[in-house]
Design a protein around this motif. Structure first.
Motif, PDB file in Angstrom:
ATOM      1  N   TYR A   1      -6.668  -3.857  48.465  1.00 38.13           N
ATOM      2  CA  TYR A   1      -7.086  -4.427  49.747  1.00 38.13           C
ATOM      3  C   TYR A   1      -5.934  -4.570  50.742  1.00 38.13           C
ATOM      4  O   TYR A   1      -6.045  -5.261  51.737  1.00 38.13           O
ATOM      5  CB  TYR A   1      -7.792  -5.780  49.551  1.00 38.13           C
ATOM      6  CG  TYR A   1      -8.899  -5.694  48.529  1.00 38.13           C
ATOM      7  CD1 TYR A   1     -10.161  -5.271  48.898  1.00 38.13           C
ATOM      8  CD2 TYR A   1      -8.663  -5.991  47.197  1.00 38.13           C
ATOM      9  CE1 TYR A   1     -11.176  -5.164  47.966  1.00 38.13           C
ATOM     10  CE2 TYR A   1      -9.670  -5.883  46.253  1.00 38.13           C
ATOM     11  CZ  TYR A   1     -10.923  -5.470  46.632  1.00 38.13           C
ATOM     12  OH  TYR A   1     -11.919  -5.358  45.708  1.00 38.13           O
ATOM     13  N   GLY A   2      -4.824  -3.920  50.496  1.00 34.55           N
ATOM     14  CA  GLY A   2      -3.672  -3.982  51.388  1.00 34.55           C
ATOM     15  C   GLY A   2      -3.148  -2.584  51.672  1.00 34.55           C
ATOM     16  O   GLY A   2      -3.843  -1.598  51.455  1.00 34.55           O
TER      17      GLY A   2
ATOM     18  N   MET B   1     -10.632  -6.907  54.464  1.00 38.99           N
ATOM     19  CA  MET B   1     -10.761  -8.304  54.064  1.00 38.99           C
ATOM     20  C   MET B   1     -12.221  -8.659  53.803  1.00 38.99           C
ATOM     21  O   MET B   1     -12.529  -9.412  52.886  1.00 38.99           O
ATOM     22  CB  MET B   1     -10.156  -9.226  55.124  1.00 38.99           C
ATOM     23  CG  MET B   1      -8.642  -9.056  55.318  1.00 38.99           C
ATOM     24  SD  MET B   1      -7.656  -9.198  53.813  1.00 38.99           S
ATOM     25  CE  MET B   1      -7.333  -7.465  53.434  1.00 38.99           C
ATOM     26  N   GLY B   2     -13.127  -8.098  54.592  1.00 43.70           N
ATOM     27  CA  GLY B   2     -14.554  -8.307  54.345  1.00 43.70           C
ATOM     28  C   GLY B   2     -15.001  -7.683  53.033  1.00 43.70           C
ATOM     29  O   GLY B   2     -15.795  -8.261  52.293  1.00 43.70           O
ATOM     30  N   LEU B   3     -14.462  -6.513  52.725  1.00 48.30           N
ATOM     31  CA  LEU B   3     -14.776  -5.845  51.462  1.00 48.30           C
ATOM     32  C   LEU B   3     -14.247  -6.667  50.295  1.00 48.30           C
ATOM     33  O   LEU B   3     -14.942  -6.854  49.287  1.00 48.30           O
ATOM     34  CB  LEU B   3     -14.182  -4.435  51.449  1.00 48.30           C
ATOM     35  CG  LEU B   3     -14.447  -3.596  50.208  1.00 48.30           C
ATOM     36  CD1 LEU B   3     -15.940  -3.322  50.042  1.00 48.30           C
ATOM     37  CD2 LEU B   3     -13.676  -2.282  50.292  1.00 48.30           C
ATOM     38  N   ARG B   4     -13.029  -7.166  50.440  1.00 45.81           N
ATOM     39  CA  ARG B   4     -12.440  -8.007  49.387  1.00 45.81           C
ATOM     40  C   ARG B   4     -13.315  -9.235  49.147  1.00 45.81           C
ATOM     41  O   ARG B   4     -13.600  -9.593  48.005  1.00 45.81           O
ATOM     42  CB  ARG B   4     -11.023  -8.428  49.777  1.00 45.81           C
ATOM     43  CG  ARG B   4     -10.357  -9.283  48.698  1.00 45.81           C
ATOM     44  CD  ARG B   4      -9.006  -9.750  49.119  1.00 45.81           C
ATOM     45  NE  ARG B   4      -9.168 -10.779  50.131  1.00 45.81           N
ATOM     46  CZ  ARG B   4      -8.212 -11.229  50.900  1.00 45.81           C
ATOM     47  NH1 ARG B   4      -7.003 -10.726  50.817  1.00 45.81           N
ATOM     48  NH2 ARG B   4      -8.439 -12.167  51.777  1.00 45.81           N
ATOM     49  N   GLU B   5     -13.763  -9.856  50.226  1.00 47.92           N
ATOM     50  CA  GLU B   5     -14.614 -11.031  50.094  1.00 47.92           C
ATOM     51  C   GLU B   5     -15.942 -10.665  49.434  1.00 47.92           C
ATOM     52  O   GLU B   5     -16.430 -11.383  48.552  1.00 47.92           O
ATOM     53  CB  GLU B   5     -14.860 -11.638  51.471  1.00 47.92           C
ATOM     54  CG  GLU B   5     -15.622 -12.938  51.425  1.00 47.92           C
ATOM     55  CD  GLU B   5     -15.758 -13.555  52.806  1.00 47.92           C
ATOM     56  OE1 GLU B   5     -16.896 -13.914  53.156  1.00 47.92           O
ATOM     57  OE2 GLU B   5     -14.746 -13.661  53.508  1.00 47.92           O
TER      58      GLU B   5
ATOM     59  N   ASP C   1     -16.426  -8.297  47.388  1.00 52.76           N
ATOM     60  CA  ASP C   1     -16.143  -7.993  45.986  1.00 52.76           C
ATOM     61  C   ASP C   1     -15.823  -9.257  45.187  1.00 52.76           C
ATOM     62  O   ASP C   1     -15.658  -9.196  43.972  1.00 52.76           O
ATOM     63  CB  ASP C   1     -14.960  -7.024  45.881  1.00 52.76           C
ATOM     64  CG  ASP C   1     -15.320  -5.607  46.297  1.00 52.76           C
ATOM     65  OD1 ASP C   1     -16.519  -5.300  46.454  1.00 52.76           O
ATOM     66  OD2 ASP C   1     -14.387  -4.793  46.471  1.00 52.76           O
ATOM     67  N   GLY C   2     -15.687 -10.386  45.880  1.00 57.15           N
ATOM     68  CA  GLY C   2     -15.398 -11.645  45.191  1.00 57.15           C
ATOM     69  C   GLY C   2     -13.968 -11.777  44.742  1.00 57.15           C
ATOM     70  O   GLY C   2     -13.675 -12.474  43.771  1.00 57.15           O
TER      71      GLY C   2
END
Length: 76
Positions: free
Chosen positions: A27-28, A54-58, A60-61
Motif C-alpha cells: 500500500y505504499g 489508502m481506501g484499498l488498504r482500509e 482490505d482491513g
C-alpha cells in the motif's frame, strides 16, 4: 457527495492489476505504480493514487503501511 475515484473509469483488468501492484507494494511506494498508470494511459495524480491505495488498504482491513508487531522472547 463522495469524490469519484479514477479507478472507477478504468477497465476491470487494469483495476485488478493496479490493486495487485498496490498490495504487493504494501500500500505504499506509489512512484512505480504511478508510472505504470501513466504507461497504461490511466489519467490520475499522485495524490489520487495515494487516496485510492489508502481506501484499498482500509477495504482490505489492513493497518497502516509498514505497521508490524514485534514480540520479544527476551524480556528485559
Amino acid at each position: 457527495m463522495g469524490r469519484r475515484t479514477f479507478a472507477a473509469d478504468i477497465a476491470p483488468e487494469q483495476r485488478a492489476e493496479l490493486n495487485k501492484m498496490i498490495r504487493v507494494a504494501f500500500y505504499g511506494n506509489h512512484d512505480d505504480i504511478f508510472e505504470w498508470c501513466q504507461s497504461q494511459g490511466i489519467a490520475t495524480s499522485r495524490s489520487a493514487l495515494n487516496r485510492y491505495a489508502m481506501g484499498l488498504r482500509e477495504a482490505d482491513g489492513k493497518q497502516g503501511a509498514g505497521s508490524i508487531s514485534i514480540v520479544s522472547s527476551n524480556p528485559s
